[in-house]
Design an enzyme around this catalytic site. Structure first.
Site, PDB file in Angstrom:
ATOM      1  N   LYS A  34    -106.104  -0.234  -8.985  1.00 29.28           N
ATOM      2  CA  LYS A  34    -106.909  -1.380  -9.429  1.00 29.28           C
ATOM      3  C   LYS A  34    -107.366  -2.230  -8.242  1.00 29.28           C
ATOM      4  CE  LYS A  34    -106.566  -5.109 -12.880  1.00 29.28           C
ATOM      5  NZ  LYS A  34    -105.697  -5.633 -13.946  1.00 29.28           N
ATOM      6  N   GLU A  64    -108.582 -10.883 -18.772  1.00 29.11           N
ATOM      7  CA  GLU A  64    -107.149 -10.856 -19.090  1.00 29.11           C
ATOM      8  C   GLU A  64    -106.609 -12.199 -19.589  1.00 29.11           C
ATOM      9  OE1 GLU A  64    -106.331  -7.252 -15.908  1.00 29.11           O
ATOM     10  OE2 GLU A  64    -105.676  -9.296 -15.427  1.00 29.11           O
TER      11      GLU A  64
END
Length: 618
Positions: free
Chosen positions: A75, A180
């Site tokens: 990521k 998120e």
């Protein structure tokens, strides 16, 4: 299973730097789906060996023994350039090799089945997403296609596009990308809807393994409407950085004691990193722990005490940066601290006592909200959004209204290398804004439109998203011909830019291409084919391993069966058959599934013929 394809619900996936989580709406509520090991989160880790590919827990469990071929932190690479200073810094700490690919994209190099293989970060991420997809399919008994995937709020357009590409490679239809901290706020709102009786301001403090986000949201009565006021963060700050500081400190201590540099020993570094991560977790509960590793480097054992105070001193710079980011978010939202009603902790790194202490002090001893699970809240919220977008009529889904913002300013480069903002950061999305520009010279026939994302004054200090050309401008003196640039951001926070010559109506659109790291359809399709190939190889490996184990077990069982057969006439033949099969197995470790099955049947025919044992008589 394919016949049930259309009945499969959409899933929510938290694709984390260190751990990932998948959830689904079922039986009128959100279910966090455990993986094949029974764990509710799965390590975002992929490992390669001469025999197989491992994903998740099995990959993480062997990292110390196979560090150069065990990939984590994908990521932190996704959507970035190889030349990015943060990528270069990370490369010094990773035990695996990263090289420069086409158009400055980073590629991860591993040894797999005796050959060198290169993977983009999107491919590694797609393998993790594929694992989450399989976990959901095993739980639901249906083929899953639709998903909502979460990303850090501060991800730029390239990183969001790259995450969507990873989903496509994993054969997932990504119906929405959401931030998120916003997903965590959805989880909080759903869990506390009966307590939310008026409009409240909620700050989500999301400190995970590799990224850090702060979001300030206003939540309406019942928690169904969430309006994001501002976001701030760092896509390169988290638990991995705390681990790295500990590893660096231990390596320095090793060098000081024995005058030996272990930083070139990848296996030693891999073992040390695992030990430091474990110590970090212990220090969230205890004030003191120790790091003990036998034969760490050149046969030398390493042991040292590690206190919580030492950990805090090493990482204080990171903790201070977290609080500064909270201040920036409040500033952007034009909100004073006393007006924040709830501070929600999300992400595993928020368990660190010093982080909680500093945050509580910043908010003048306000109690921090720990009612949501910091490891699962993001996947929980993503699954609620997935249920809503797939038409779930439950009141909690139906009433959900999400008003998000763009995390970074978007604009174009103009004369003098100046970044001219078209859409300021923290603008509510979806949105569409236009600006008119003039030609910069006489009879200018075309314009190269350079689209940037960032907060710096100079264009080239920001992130270049793409460049496209609009031609056919009618001849005119400088400043007379006018062009309109239209920026449109969709609900996924993904951008489309259109340039229009106002006098003729001619338009051109920005297409995100390899110029900024986006994969083209051909590359995505090839990676999808590769993903299927790897999956088939994994399945074949498992079949062969099962057949190998079955033959070994058969040999073991036959040995036990003949122990008490002293008067059996066939005893010697059986013993010889067992010995021959054992020897064959030792000499044919790479035997095919069919060969292994044949040998098992052959041994059974010798030791267990149809006429064998009539009333236990041989």
């Amino acid at each position: 299973m394919d016949g049930k394809r259309n009945n499969a619900p959409a899933i929510g996936i938290d694709l984390g730097t260190t751990y990932s989580c998948v959830a689904v709406w079922k039986h009128g509520r959100i279910e966090i789906i455990p993986n094949d090991q029974g764990n509710r989160t799965t390590p975002s880790c992929v490992a390669f060996s001469d025999a197989e590919r491992l994903i998740g827990d099995s990959a993480k469990n062997q990292v110390a023994m196979n560090p150069a071929n065990t990939i984590f932190d994908a990521k932190r690479l996704i959507g970035r350039r190889f030349g990015d200073s943060k990528v270069q810094d990370d490369m010094k700490l990773w035990p695996f090799r990263v090289i420069q690919g086409p158009v400055d994209t980073p590629k991860i190099v591993v040894s797999y089945k005796g050959e060198e293989n290169e993977f983009l970060a999107e491919e590694i991420s797609s393998m993790i997403l594929g694992k989450m997809k399989e976990t959901a399919e095993s739980y639901l008994g249906k083929v899953v296609k639709d998903s909502v995937i979460t990303v850090p709020a501060y991800f730029n357009d390239s990183q969001r596009q790259a995450t969507k590409d990873a989903g496509a490679i994993a054969e997932l239809n990504v119906i929405r990308i959401i931030n998120e901290p916003t997903a965590a706020a959805i989880a909080y709102g759903l869990d506390n809807k009966s307590d939310i009786t008026c409009k409240i301001n909620v700050l989500v403090f999301d400190l995970g393994g590799g990224t850090f986000d702060v979001s300030l949201l206003t939540m309406a009565e019942g928690g169904g409407t969430l309006e994001v006021k501002a976001v701030a963060g760092d896509t390169h700050l988290g638990g991995e950085d705390f681990d790295s500081r500990m590893v660096h400190h231990c390596a320095q201590e090793f060098n000081r004691r024995w005058n030996k540099d272990l930083t070139g020993n990848k296996r030693a570094l891999g073992r040390l990193r695992c030990a430091c991560e474990k110590a970090k977790r212990i220090l969230s509960c205890n004030n003191l722990t120790s790091i003990d590793l036998d034969c760490l480097h050149e046969g030398i054992d390493f042991s040292m005490k590690f206190s919580r105070a030492k950990f805090e001193v090493l990482n204080m710079g990171f903790f201070v940066k977290c609080i500064e980011t909270v201040e920036a978010c409040l500033r952007d939202a034009k909100m004073e601290k006393p007006y924040v009603n709830e501070v929600i902790l999300v992400g595993g790194s928020t368990r660190i006592p010093k982080v909680q202490c500093m945050l509580q002090e910043f908010f003048e001893r306000k109690e921090l909200c720990k009612s949501v699970n910091p490891d699962e809240a993001v996947a929980y919220g993503a699954a609620v959004m997935a249920a809503k977008l797939s038409g779930n009529n439950h009141k909690s889904c139906r009433d959900l209204l999400l008003l998000d913002v763009t995390p970074l300013s978007l604009g174009v480069g103009i004369l003098g290398d100046i970044f001219d903002v078209v859409i300021p950061r923290n603008t509510p999305i979806p949105t569409k804004k236009s600006k008119v520009y003039n030609t910069s010279r006489d009879n200018q026939p075309c314009v190269d439109v350079q689209v940037y994302q960032g907060e710096r004054t100079r264009s080239t200090d920001n992130h270049l998203l793409g460049t496209f050309r609009i031609s056919g401008i009618p001849p005119a003196p400088k400043g007379i011909a006018k062009l309109e640039y239209c920026f449109e951001i969709d609900a996924n926070c993904i951008l489309t830019v259109t340039a229009k010559i106002l006098s003729t109506g001619k338009t051109e659109k920005l297409t995100i291409t390899n110029a900024n790291g986006r994969l083209c359809m051909e590359e995505i399709e090839k990676m999808m084919e590769d993903a299927v190939k790897y999956k088939q190889e994994d399945q074949e490996y498992r079949k062969r391993a099962d057949a190998f184990n079955a033959l070994e077990e058969c040999i073991y069982n036959m040995k036990n069966k003949i122990k008490n057969m002293e008067n059996c006439k066939r005893l010697k033949k059986m013993e010889r058959g067992i010995a021959d099969t054992t020897k064959w197995l030792e000499q044919n470790q790479a035997a095919s599934v069919d060969e292994l099955h044949r040998m098992k049947k052959h041994l059974e025919s010798i030791c267990m013929p149809k006429f064998w044992f009539v009333n236990n008589v041989c």
